[in-house]
Every structure is written in C-alpha cells, then in structure tokens.
Design an enzyme around this catalytic site. Structure first.
Site, PDB file in Angstrom:
ATOM      1  N   GLU A 146     -13.500  -4.778  11.001  1.00 50.99           N
ATOM      2  CA  GLU A 146     -13.500  -5.913  10.228  1.00 50.99           C
ATOM      3  C   GLU A 146     -13.986  -7.131  11.069  1.00 50.99           C
ATOM      4  O   GLU A 146     -12.991  -7.626  11.552  1.00 50.99           O
ATOM      5  CB  GLU A 146     -12.089  -6.165   9.597  1.00 50.99           C
ATOM      6  CG  GLU A 146     -12.459  -6.341   8.680  1.00 50.99           C
ATOM      7  CD  GLU A 146     -10.941  -6.748   7.368  1.00 50.99           C
ATOM      8  OE1 GLU A 146     -10.417  -5.912   7.740  1.00 50.99           O
ATOM      9  OE2 GLU A 146     -11.353  -6.727   6.381  1.00 50.99           O
ATOM     10  N   GLU A 152     -10.439 -16.607  10.748  1.00 52.14           N
ATOM     11  CA  GLU A 152      -9.416 -16.116  11.596  1.00 52.14           C
ATOM     12  C   GLU A 152      -9.650 -14.992  13.161  1.00 52.14           C
ATOM     13  O   GLU A 152      -8.674 -13.687  12.920  1.00 52.14           O
ATOM     14  CB  GLU A 152      -9.265 -14.974  10.319  1.00 52.14           C
ATOM     15  CG  GLU A 152      -8.649 -15.532   8.516  1.00 52.14           C
ATOM     16  CD  GLU A 152      -8.211 -14.436   8.001  1.00 52.14           C
ATOM     17  OE1 GLU A 152      -8.228 -13.997   7.750  1.00 52.14           O
ATOM     18  OE2 GLU A 152      -8.920 -15.136   6.510  1.00 52.14           O
ATOM     19  N   ASP A 179     -16.290  -6.972   4.910  1.00 50.35           N
ATOM     20  CA  ASP A 179     -15.057  -7.225   3.706  1.00 50.35           C
ATOM     21  C   ASP A 179     -15.973  -8.244   2.507  1.00 50.35           C
ATOM     22  O   ASP A 179     -16.112  -9.450   3.586  1.00 50.35           O
ATOM     23  CB  ASP A 179     -14.062  -7.609   4.506  1.00 50.35           C
ATOM     24  CG  ASP A 179     -12.946  -7.980   3.479  1.00 50.35           C
ATOM     25  OD1 ASP A 179     -13.285  -9.348   2.181  1.00 50.35           O
ATOM     26  OD2 ASP A 179     -11.818  -8.275   3.499  1.00 50.35           O
ATOM     27  N   THR A 180     -15.909  -8.029   1.520  1.00 51.69           N
ATOM     28  CA  THR A 180     -16.437  -9.378   1.192  1.00 51.69           C
ATOM     29  C   THR A 180     -15.698 -10.496   0.661  1.00 51.69           C
ATOM     30  O   THR A 180     -16.482 -11.714   0.373  1.00 51.69           O
ATOM     31  CB  THR A 180     -17.215  -8.661  -0.424  1.00 51.69           C
ATOM     32  OG1 THR A 180     -15.438  -8.697  -0.968  1.00 51.69           O
ATOM     33  CG2 THR A 180     -17.415  -7.924  -0.949  1.00 51.69           C
ATOM     34  N   TYR A 181     -14.534 -11.015   1.310  1.00 57.90           N
ATOM     35  CA  TYR A 181     -13.657 -11.915   0.590  1.00 57.90           C
ATOM     36  C   TYR A 181     -14.485 -13.049   1.830  1.00 57.90           C
ATOM     37  O   TYR A 181     -14.806 -14.013   1.746  1.00 57.90           O
ATOM     38  CB  TYR A 181     -12.069 -11.877   1.674  1.00 57.90           C
ATOM     39  CG  TYR A 181     -11.493 -12.837   1.521  1.00 57.90           C
ATOM     40  CD1 TYR A 181     -11.474 -14.218   1.107  1.00 57.90           C
ATOM     41  CD2 TYR A 181     -11.557 -13.052   3.149  1.00 57.90           C
ATOM     42  CE1 TYR A 181     -10.591 -14.641   1.068  1.00 57.90           C
ATOM     43  CE2 TYR A 181     -10.905 -14.070   3.570  1.00 57.90           C
ATOM     44  CZ  TYR A 181      -9.917 -15.274   2.939  1.00 57.90           C
ATOM     45  OH  TYR A 181      -9.484 -15.818   2.928  1.00 57.90           O
ATOM     46  N   HIS A 182     -14.366 -12.018   3.590  1.00 56.01           N
ATOM     47  CA  HIS A 182     -15.078 -12.514   4.800  1.00 56.01           C
ATOM     48  C   HIS A 182     -16.743 -12.784   4.439  1.00 56.01           C
ATOM     49  O   HIS A 182     -16.654 -13.952   5.144  1.00 56.01           O
ATOM     50  CB  HIS A 182     -14.201 -12.025   6.110  1.00 56.01           C
ATOM     51  CG  HIS A 182     -13.458 -11.400   6.391  1.00 56.01           C
ATOM     52  ND1 HIS A 182     -11.984 -13.169   6.867  1.00 56.01           N
ATOM     53  CD2 HIS A 182     -12.776 -10.784   5.962  1.00 56.01           C
ATOM     54  CE1 HIS A 182     -11.696 -12.082   6.252  1.00 56.01           C
ATOM     55  NE2 HIS A 182     -11.656 -10.994   5.980  1.00 56.01           N
ATOM     56  N   HIS A 207     -13.704  -2.997   2.666  1.00 54.08           N
ATOM     57  CA  HIS A 207     -13.217  -4.008   1.766  1.00 54.08           C
ATOM     58  C   HIS A 207     -13.881  -4.600   0.618  1.00 54.08           C
ATOM     59  O   HIS A 207     -14.509  -5.542   0.874  1.00 54.08           O
ATOM     60  CB  HIS A 207     -12.119  -4.966   2.693  1.00 54.08           C
ATOM     61  CG  HIS A 207     -11.234  -4.471   3.673  1.00 54.08           C
ATOM     62  ND1 HIS A 207     -10.520  -4.450   4.212  1.00 54.08           N
ATOM     63  CD2 HIS A 207     -10.818  -3.064   3.003  1.00 54.08           C
ATOM     64  CE1 HIS A 207      -9.364  -4.447   4.793  1.00 54.08           C
ATOM     65  NE2 HIS A 207      -9.685  -3.058   4.632  1.00 54.08           N
ATOM     66  N   GLU A 242      -8.832  -4.734  -1.975  1.00 56.40           N
ATOM     67  CA  GLU A 242      -7.945  -5.275  -1.086  1.00 56.40           C
ATOM     68  C   GLU A 242      -7.687  -6.101  -2.151  1.00 56.40           C
ATOM     69  O   GLU A 242      -8.064  -7.575  -2.338  1.00 56.40           O
ATOM     70  CB  GLU A 242      -8.731  -5.691   0.340  1.00 56.40           C
ATOM     71  CG  GLU A 242      -7.413  -6.195   1.464  1.00 56.40           C
ATOM     72  CD  GLU A 242      -8.137  -6.454   2.562  1.00 56.40           C
ATOM     73  OE1 GLU A 242      -7.380  -5.357   3.536  1.00 56.40           O
ATOM     74  OE2 GLU A 242      -9.344  -6.864   2.926  1.00 56.40           O
TER      75      GLU A 242
HETATM   76 MN    MN Z   1     -10.005  -6.936   4.785  1.00 57.96          MN
END
Ligand code: MN
Length: 284
Positions: A146, A152, A179-182, A207, A242
């Site tokens: 990930e 991070e 992961d779409t957030y990142h 995610h 998530e």
């Molecule tokens: Mn994630």
C-alpha cells in the site's frame, strides 16, 4: 469482486467481544470480507477469529503499518530485523485466519519521515519483502504494498513507484495495493493509475477511502473516475472500505493516521451507507 470493510470501522482492539462484534456487524452490513488489523499480531487470537469468520460466512484479509522501531526500510539492521519479525507474525496470523492477502505499509514505517529514503534503506525494504513473499507463497498468500502519501512514507508514494519497486524484486505474489485516500493526494490521474497497475498485472488490492477519511461520497475523491476505471479493467479482486473517526480509537494506529476529529458516530450507519454507495456504482 469482493467488498470488504476495515475492522476499525467497528472496534479499536481485538478482544473476544470486539472480534465477535466486528465480524458479525460486517456480515450484517452486507460485506463479504473483513480486513483485520495485524498491528500487534502477538496479541491476536487467530483460532477464535477463524471460528467467528466461519460462523458468519465472512472472508478476511489483514493489514498493518510498521512503526519507527520496526522499520524495514531503516539502515539499522536491528530495526529492520524487528520489522521482519513483526511481518512474519502478521503473515502467520493471515494464514491461521484463512486469509490470502497481507497488505498495508509493510515495506516501511507508517510515519512522517524528515528525509528521503536512502539506497541502503530501500535495499533492506526490498530484501525483506522478497523473503516474506517467498514464505507467503508457501501458504498461497499474496502481499499487497500500500503506497501512501508523502506524509506517511518516503519509500513509495505513487502507483508508478510501486510497480517499479515490485518489478525490481520480481516476486509473482507481490501486488500493488491502491488506496484512493493517498492517490487523491499524489496521482496525476486516478483512472490512469488503475490502468497502469492493471496493465502490469499488478492491480491486487484496493482501499476505498474518502479524502477526509469519512463517509464515501462526502469528500473530494472523484468516485466516478476511480470506480469506473476498476470496472473498465475488469478488476475482480478485493475492494475494502476504510474510514476512521475518533469515535473508534486504537492505541497507536489512530495517532499514526492523524485521526484527530470525529467524522462519524454510528459505525453501522457508516458501513451500510458505504456498502450501498459501492453497490450502486460497482454492481456488487
Ligand atoms: Mn488504506
């Protein structure tokens, strides 16, 4: 395609009561899978978890983020060795719970670094993942890397960097975990990133997280673009929802993720809402 939910939507720890609650609630909210948190694998009751999963007809994956004291991208061999030990326990946890995927930030610490990764550190990271992948293969388990935003990790921040890292270690059971957030912070194009990972045969885990880590569809992630791209490439792996709020707190992970405010109060309302959001857009 399988739709999963992160255990921290429900609980911050994994006592028997917490495990029961999280697993039965995931099933009740319509999910196929729960992503277990393998941050402290030595405290985890895998036998009980496997039994509860079977009773609820739910599958599992597991994830963790390493910490500064267990950073496998460190130049310090003792620190990297502690990380490898932690990862092996996490791998055993996945195996004993019947899962097929160990993912998350398993190639570095999940932390804000104050300088770029070093060549030696990256070599330690890649050697660790290659050796872990070989062990995982013996149990039919894959590793999902990930990549995270720049605050991070300093090892991999984009799909392209992750694909390059994976190519360099040359293990068939290591895949990119998007992961779409990142991605919302780092990628030029959400759809372009999905296509690139799929074209490499390495789109292995997803995610879905909103830009503020709250409910899907209430932030700035372009869901039509991202989920449309998953459909376009016929992705048929796991998509895990998530979301984090100060309503559910883990002793270290919540702080590592900078969960400082309350994005939601009611876990079941959140989970069923996200499930409906995904069903409407993915047809699953
Ligand atoms: Mn994630």
């Amino acid at each position: 395609m399988k739709i999963g939910i992160h255990s921290m939507v429900w609980v911050g720890d994994w006592t028997p009561d917490a495990a029961r609650h999280a697993i039965s609630s995931s099933r009740e909210a319509g999910y196929d899978l729960i992503e277990l948190s393998a941050i402290s694998p030595e405290t985890f009751d895998a036998d009980l978890t496997a039994k509860l999963l079977a009773e609820n007809d739910l599958e599992c994956s597991a994830s963790l983020g390493l910490g500064p004291a267990t950073d496998v991208s460190s130049e310090d061999p003792e620190c990297a060795a502690r990380g490898r030990e932690r990862l092996e326990l996490a791998l055993n946890l996945v195996r004993d719970c019947g899962g097929k995927m160990l993912c998350g930030v398993i190639y570095s610490a999940l932390t804000k670094y104050s300088q770029p990764a070093t060549e030696k550190g990256i070599r330690n990271s890649q050697e660790t993942i290659a050796a872990l992948a070989d062990k995982a293969a013996a149990s039919g388990i894959s590793l999902g890397l990930e990549f995270c935003n720049r605050y991070e990790t300093n090892v991999i921040n984009t799909t392209a960097e992750t694909l390059r890292y994976i190519e360099e270690i040359g293990r068939p059971n290591v895949v990119a975990h998007l992961d779409t957030y990142h991605m919302n912070i780092e990628e030029h194009s959400m759809a372009g990133a999905v296509r690139e990972a799929a074209a490499a045969g390495k789109l292995g885990y997803v995610h879905v997280g909103e830009s503020h880590r709250g409910q899907l569809g209430t932030g700035s992630v372009n869901w039509d673009e991202f989920l449309g791209a998953l459909k376009e490439v016929n992705y048929d792996g796991i998509v895990t929802f998530e979301s984090f709020s100060s309503k559910v707190v883990h002793s270290t992970f919540s702080n590592d993720l900078a969960i400082w405010r309350n994005l939601w109060e009611d876990s079941m309302e959140l989970a069923t809402g996200a499930r409906g959001f995904l069903r409407e857009r993915l047809g699953h």
